[in-house]
Structure formats: structure tokens, C-alpha cells
Design a protein around this motif. Sequence first.
Motif, PDB file in Angstrom:
ATOM      1  N   VAL A   1       0.716  -1.231  -0.099  1.00 40.59           N
ATOM      2  CA  VAL A   1       0.213  -0.061  -0.173  1.00 40.59           C
ATOM      3  C   VAL A   1       0.792   1.085   0.033  1.00 40.59           C
ATOM      4  CG1 VAL A   1      -2.046  -1.024   0.984  1.00 40.59           C
ATOM      5  CG2 VAL A   1      -0.244  -0.153   2.349  1.00 40.59           C
ATOM      6  N   GLY A   2       1.989   1.137   0.261  1.00 42.75           N
ATOM      7  CA  GLY A   2       3.168   2.350   0.391  1.00 42.75           C
ATOM      8  C   GLY A   2       2.282   3.492   1.269  1.00 42.75           C
ATOM      9  N   GLU A   3       2.285   4.742   0.649  1.00 45.73           N
ATOM     10  CA  GLU A   3       1.815   5.827   1.439  1.00 45.73           C
ATOM     11  C   GLU A   3       0.132   6.050   1.183  1.00 45.73           C
ATOM     12  OE1 GLU A   3       3.191   8.271   3.470  1.00 45.73           O
ATOM     13  OE2 GLU A   3       4.839   6.847   3.409  1.00 45.73           O
ATOM     14  N   LEU A   4      -0.289   5.032   0.501  1.00 41.37           N
ATOM     15  CA  LEU A   4      -1.892   5.277   0.461  1.00 41.37           C
ATOM     16  C   LEU A   4      -2.525   5.078   1.670  1.00 41.37           C
ATOM     17  CD1 LEU A   4      -2.087   3.471  -3.177  1.00 41.37           C
ATOM     18  CD2 LEU A   4      -2.199   5.983  -2.834  1.00 41.37           C
ATOM     19  N   LEU A   5      -1.840   4.136   2.615  1.00 38.11           N
ATOM     20  CA  LEU A   5      -2.685   3.883   3.706  1.00 38.11           C
ATOM     21  C   LEU A   5      -1.520   4.161   4.827  1.00 38.11           C
ATOM     22  CD1 LEU A   5      -5.347   2.419   4.631  1.00 38.11           C
ATOM     23  CD2 LEU A   5      -4.182   0.432   4.827  1.00 38.11           C
ATOM     24  N   ARG A   6      -2.062   4.861   5.862  1.00 32.07           N
ATOM     25  CA  ARG A   6      -1.213   5.226   6.999  1.00 32.07           C
ATOM     26  C   ARG A   6      -1.826   4.730   8.324  1.00 32.07           C
ATOM     27  NH1 ARG A   6       0.012  11.259   5.010  1.00 32.07           N
ATOM     28  NH2 ARG A   6       1.120  10.818   3.137  1.00 32.07           N
ATOM     29  N   PRO A   7      -1.086   4.400   9.227  1.00 33.33           N
ATOM     30  CA  PRO A   7      -1.607   3.950  10.588  1.00 33.33           C
ATOM     31  C   PRO A   7      -2.069   5.075  11.281  1.00 33.33           C
ATOM     32  CG  PRO A   7       0.710   3.477  10.840  1.00 33.33           C
ATOM     33  CD  PRO A   7       0.394   3.936   9.077  1.00 33.33           C
ATOM     34  N   GLU A   8      -3.189   5.076  11.874  1.00 30.84           N
ATOM     35  CA  GLU A   8      -3.751   5.976  12.975  1.00 30.84           C
ATOM     36  C   GLU A   8      -2.516   6.551  13.880  1.00 30.84           C
ATOM     37  OE1 GLU A   8      -7.749   7.255  15.180  1.00 30.84           O
ATOM     38  OE2 GLU A   8      -6.660   5.601  15.730  1.00 30.84           O
TER      39      GLU A   8
END
Length: 135
Positions: free
Chosen positions: A128-135
Motif C-alpha cells: 500500500v505504500g503511502e496510500l494507507l497510514r496507521p492512525e
Amino acid sequence: MINEDWLPHRRAIDGELAGYLVPAAGEPGRFAPVTIIGTIIEPETGPLPEAEARALVEARGLEELHGRWWAELPAPLLPGVLDASNPVAGWEWRLVVIVEADEERCVIRPQDPAREELESSAVLPVPVGELLRPE
């Protein structure tokens, strides 16, 4: 698409893919433990010896996918399945949850969907790379 040099790790108990060991550049025998969607499990530790990286993937690889994440999505997210691999200007960073993940894709939905978003989801490529970031 998962890089060919990533080493898959399957859980001992059931053989389910739990994540990968990513070889550390310039550090032979050391690996970054990552989830099946390619997010680093413990970025602050840096690359680990293979046995430690495997143990971390075994213990936390799938667990890491639970919880809330941030992704760029339109608001509202229209019913159906949206390809969110190329965010468009005007999309917002929204809290999402992962509803399905495998070696090829990660399906997400809004954490608190509006009524019109109840039948909506979005698909991200893996990793996912930078498309999904942890909260």
C-alpha cells in the motif's frame, strides 16, 4: 505487486500468510518485518536478524491490520468498489478500516460510514505504500 525478494512468512499454526521479511539493503542477514499489505510492523526497531523478524511477523503480522488507518478517499464514497490507487485532488484523508487483505489488494471502508456509504468500499494495491497510514 509484492517484490520478488520479499520472503513470505506463514503462521506455524495454520499456514496462513502473516507477512513478509524484507531484506535490508546493505545489511546481510537483517530484515524489516512487514504485514501482508507491506506496512512495517515495528519501524522504530530498524532491520532485525531473520529469527527476530520472523517472530515479530508471526506474533503481530495479522494483528497489525486491525484498527483504524488513514486513506485518501472521496466524501462521500459512492456505493460500489472504488479503485483508490491514484487519489484525486479533492479527496480527503479519512479514517478507514481494512475489511480484506491479501497478496494483491487491500479492501478498505470508512470507519464511520455515512448512510449512503454503507455499501461502499475502496481497493488499494499491495504493497500500500503511502496510500494507507496507521492512525
